[in-house]
Design a protein around this motif. Structure first.
Motif, PDB file in Angstrom:
ATOM      1  N   GLU A 242     113.301  90.451  66.772  1.00 15.89           N
ATOM      2  CA  GLU A 242     114.134  89.289  67.088  1.00 15.89           C
ATOM      3  C   GLU A 242     113.392  87.985  66.783  1.00 15.89           C
ATOM      4  OE1 GLU A 242     116.793  87.466  70.759  1.00 15.89           O
ATOM      5  OE2 GLU A 242     115.341  89.038  71.187  1.00 15.89           O
ATOM      6  N   GLU A 243     112.121  87.904  67.180  1.00 15.05           N
ATOM      7  CA  GLU A 243     111.337  86.689  66.900  1.00 15.05           C
ATOM      8  C   GLU A 243     111.193  86.449  65.403  1.00 15.05           C
ATOM      9  OE1 GLU A 243     108.368  86.577  70.781  1.00 15.05           O
ATOM     10  OE2 GLU A 243     107.859  87.866  69.085  1.00 15.05           O
ATOM     11  N   LEU A 244     110.925  87.512  64.656  1.00 15.20           N
ATOM     12  CA  LEU A 244     110.769  87.369  63.212  1.00 15.20           C
ATOM     13  C   LEU A 244     112.078  86.930  62.565  1.00 15.20           C
ATOM     14  CD1 LEU A 244     108.786  87.537  60.884  1.00 15.20           C
ATOM     15  CD2 LEU A 244     109.438  89.932  60.596  1.00 15.20           C
ATOM     16  N   THR A 245     113.201  87.406  63.093  1.00 14.12           N
ATOM     17  CA  THR A 245     114.507  86.976  62.596  1.00 14.12           C
ATOM     18  C   THR A 245     114.669  85.475  62.762  1.00 14.12           C
ATOM     19  OG1 THR A 245     115.485  89.124  63.079  1.00 14.12           O
ATOM     20  CG2 THR A 245     117.006  87.281  62.842  1.00 14.12           C
ATOM     21  N   TYR A 246     114.273  84.937  63.924  1.00 11.82           N
ATOM     22  CA  TYR A 246     114.353  83.497  64.161  1.00 11.82           C
ATOM     23  C   TYR A 246     113.429  82.719  63.212  1.00 11.82           C
ATOM     24  CZ  TYR A 246     117.066  84.259  68.415  1.00 11.82           C
ATOM     25  OH  TYR A 246     118.041  84.617  69.312  1.00 11.82           O
ATOM     26  N   VAL A 247     112.241  83.253  62.961  1.00 11.42           N
ATOM     27  CA  VAL A 247     111.313  82.599  62.030  1.00 11.42           C
ATOM     28  C   VAL A 247     111.925  82.556  60.629  1.00 11.42           C
ATOM     29  CG1 VAL A 247     109.083  82.820  60.871  1.00 11.42           C
ATOM     30  CG2 VAL A 247     109.238  83.164  63.339  1.00 11.42           C
ATOM     31  N   ILE A 248     112.445  83.688  60.177  1.00 12.84           N
ATOM     32  CA  ILE A 248     113.044  83.751  58.842  1.00 12.84           C
ATOM     33  C   ILE A 248     114.248  82.820  58.752  1.00 12.84           C
ATOM     34  CG2 ILE A 248     114.299  85.263  57.239  1.00 12.84           C
ATOM     35  CD1 ILE A 248     112.412  87.530  58.260  1.00 12.84           C
ATOM     36  N   PHE A 249     115.082  82.815  59.784  1.00 13.56           N
ATOM     37  CA  PHE A 249     116.256  81.935  59.797  1.00 13.56           C
ATOM     38  C   PHE A 249     115.827  80.469  59.733  1.00 13.56           C
ATOM     39  CE2 PHE A 249     119.447  79.394  62.037  1.00 13.56           C
ATOM     40  CZ  PHE A 249     120.560  79.647  61.253  1.00 13.56           C
ATOM     41  N   GLY A 250     114.823  80.118  60.514  1.00 12.78           N
ATOM     42  CA  GLY A 250     114.341  78.730  60.518  1.00 12.78           C
ATOM     43  C   GLY A 250     113.802  78.298  59.171  1.00 12.78           C
ATOM     44  N   ILE A 251     113.005  79.151  58.546  1.00 19.98           N
ATOM     45  CA  ILE A 251     112.434  78.829  57.236  1.00 19.98           C
ATOM     46  C   ILE A 251     113.541  78.752  56.184  1.00 19.98           C
ATOM     47  CG2 ILE A 251     110.975  79.708  55.362  1.00 19.98           C
ATOM     48  CD1 ILE A 251     109.140  80.842  57.597  1.00 19.98           C
ATOM     49  N   THR A 252     114.463  79.705  56.204  1.00 19.51           N
ATOM     50  CA  THR A 252     115.563  79.714  55.236  1.00 19.51           C
ATOM     51  C   THR A 252     116.413  78.455  55.370  1.00 19.51           C
ATOM     52  OG1 THR A 252     115.603  82.126  55.284  1.00 19.51           O
ATOM     53  CG2 THR A 252     117.562  81.026  54.414  1.00 19.51           C
ATOM     54  N   THR A 253     116.722  78.080  56.603  1.00 23.98           N
ATOM     55  CA  THR A 253     117.510  76.874  56.837  1.00 23.98           C
ATOM     56  C   THR A 253     116.787  75.644  56.306  1.00 23.98           C
ATOM     57  OG1 THR A 253     118.526  77.870  58.790  1.00 23.98           O
ATOM     58  CG2 THR A 253     118.626  75.468  58.623  1.00 23.98           C
ATOM     59  N   LYS A 254     115.507  75.532  56.593  1.00 20.52           N
ATOM     60  CA  LYS A 254     114.715  74.397  56.121  1.00 20.52           C
ATOM     61  C   LYS A 254     114.691  74.340  54.591  1.00 20.52           C
ATOM     62  CE  LYS A 254     111.809  70.964  56.539  1.00 20.52           C
ATOM     63  NZ  LYS A 254     112.223  69.677  57.058  1.00 20.52           N
ATOM     64  N   MET A 255     114.509  75.474  53.952  1.00 16.61           N
ATOM     65  CA  MET A 255     114.467  75.514  52.487  1.00 16.61           C
ATOM     66  C   MET A 255     115.818  75.135  51.892  1.00 16.61           C
ATOM     67  SD  MET A 255     111.374  76.075  51.853  1.00 16.61           S
ATOM     68  CE  MET A 255     111.479  76.272  50.101  1.00 16.61           C
ATOM     69  N   MET A 256     116.913  75.575  52.513  1.00 17.04           N
ATOM     70  CA  MET A 256     118.249  75.216  52.022  1.00 17.04           C
ATOM     71  C   MET A 256     118.472  73.714  52.124  1.00 17.04           C
ATOM     72  SD  MET A 256     120.511  78.401  53.478  1.00 17.04           S
ATOM     73  CE  MET A 256     122.053  77.597  53.133  1.00 17.04           C
ATOM     74  N   VAL A 257     118.046  73.107  53.225  1.00 22.49           N
ATOM     75  CA  VAL A 257     118.194  71.663  53.400  1.00 22.49           C
ATOM     76  C   VAL A 257     117.394  70.921  52.333  1.00 22.49           C
ATOM     77  CG1 VAL A 257     117.631  69.721  54.934  1.00 22.49           C
ATOM     78  CG2 VAL A 257     118.745  71.771  55.856  1.00 22.49           C
ATOM     79  N   LEU A 258     116.166  71.364  52.094  1.00 24.41           N
ATOM     80  CA  LEU A 258     115.335  70.719  51.066  1.00 24.41           C
ATOM     81  C   LEU A 258     115.969  70.843  49.680  1.00 24.41           C
ATOM     82  CD1 LEU A 258     111.762  71.778  52.245  1.00 24.41           C
ATOM     83  CD2 LEU A 258     112.823  69.512  52.441  1.00 24.41           C
ATOM     84  N   CYS A 259     116.518  72.011  49.371  1.00 22.84           N
ATOM     85  CA  CYS A 259     117.169  72.203  48.065  1.00 22.84           C
ATOM     86  C   CYS A 259     118.405  71.329  47.943  1.00 22.84           C
ATOM     87  CB  CYS A 259     117.551  73.670  47.876  1.00 22.84           C
ATOM     88  SG  CYS A 259     116.146  74.742  47.563  1.00 22.84           S
ATOM     89  N   LEU A 260     119.203  71.255  48.989  1.00 23.54           N
ATOM     90  CA  LEU A 260     120.404  70.415  48.955  1.00 23.54           C
ATOM     91  C   LEU A 260     120.036  68.950  48.777  1.00 23.54           C
ATOM     92  CD1 LEU A 260     122.636  72.076  51.680  1.00 23.54           C
ATOM     93  CD2 LEU A 260     123.064  71.991  49.208  1.00 23.54           C
ATOM     94  N   ARG A 261     118.997  68.510  49.434  1.00 18.89           N
ATOM     95  CA  ARG A 261     118.554  67.121  49.278  1.00 18.89           C
ATOM     96  C   ARG A 261     118.147  66.850  47.833  1.00 18.89           C
ATOM     97  NH1 ARG A 261     114.904  66.405  54.707  1.00 18.89           N
ATOM     98  NH2 ARG A 261     116.651  66.227  56.153  1.00 18.89           N
ATOM     99  N   ARG A 262     117.443  67.807  47.241  1.00 21.52           N
ATOM    100  CA  ARG A 262     116.997  67.633  45.856  1.00 21.52           C
ATOM    101  C   ARG A 262     118.191  67.578  44.913  1.00 21.52           C
ATOM    102  NH1 ARG A 262     112.885  71.878  43.859  1.00 21.52           N
ATOM    103  NH2 ARG A 262     111.615  70.795  45.385  1.00 21.52           N
ATOM    104  N   VAL A 263     119.166  68.488  45.099  1.00 21.91           N
ATOM    105  CA  VAL A 263     120.353  68.515  44.248  1.00 21.91           C
ATOM    106  C   VAL A 263     121.157  67.234  44.405  1.00 21.91           C
ATOM    107  CG1 VAL A 263     122.583  69.656  43.914  1.00 21.91           C
ATOM    108  CG2 VAL A 263     120.497  71.026  44.138  1.00 21.91           C
ATOM    109  N   CYS A 264     121.315  66.804  45.639  1.00 16.18           N
ATOM    110  CA  CYS A 264     122.129  65.598  45.904  1.00 16.18           C
ATOM    111  C   CYS A 264     121.452  64.327  45.408  1.00 16.18           C
ATOM    112  CB  CYS A 264     122.438  65.476  47.389  1.00 16.18           C
ATOM    113  SG  CYS A 264     123.550  66.761  47.964  1.00 16.18           S
ATOM    114  N   ASN A 265     120.143  64.323  45.322  1.00 13.66           N
ATOM    115  CA  ASN A 265     119.405  63.130  44.885  1.00 13.66           C
ATOM    116  C   ASN A 265     119.191  63.095  43.382  1.00 13.66           C
ATOM    117  OD1 ASN A 265     119.205  62.027  47.457  1.00 13.66           O
ATOM    118  ND2 ASN A 265     117.319  63.119  47.913  1.00 13.66           N
ATOM    119  N   ASP A 266     119.494  64.163  42.689  1.00 14.81           N
ATOM    120  CA  ASP A 266     119.305  64.191  41.219  1.00 14.81           C
ATOM    121  C   ASP A 266     120.463  63.571  40.497  1.00 14.81           C
ATOM    122  OD1 ASP A 266     116.846  65.304  41.390  1.00 14.81           O
ATOM    123  OD2 ASP A 266     117.484  67.343  40.906  1.00 14.81           O
TER     124      ASP A 266
END
Length: 87
Positions: A63-87
């Motif tokens: 369960e803890e590892l699931t939360y870690v993976i979810f948190g990292i995945t969410t952060k990476m998606m936000v960073l990618c969206l910011r990059r796409v939206c700023n290009d």
């Protein structure tokens, strides 16, 4: 001063992956490890080449590892969206 417990048991149930390797051959790994007689937990720590010694690390329940993976995945998606939206 407490004496080290040389009778401590562990077994690597499954090697999931190597995260990095140092020049001395020690590897930081993600493994499923059984510590003592407990249920296996996900574990990130450095291991000697023959897996007889290990450094300090961190264990996670599934369960803890699931939360870690979810948190990292969410952060990476936000960073990618910011990059796409700023290009």
């Amino acid at each position: 001063m407490a004496k080290p417990n040389n009778d401590f048991k562990f077994s690597i149930v499954e090697n999931i992956g190597v995260l990095s390797e140092a020049a001395n051959g020690w590897k930081t790994e993600l493994n499923l490890v059984r510590w003592g007689d407990n249920e296996p937990t996900y574990d990130i720590r450095s291991w000697s080449p023959d897996h007889t010694k290990c450094g300090k690390g961190k264990t996670f329940t599934a369960e803890e590892l699931t939360y870690v993976i979810f948190g990292i995945t969410t952060k990476m998606m936000v960073l990618c969206l910011r990059r796409v939206c700023n290009d």
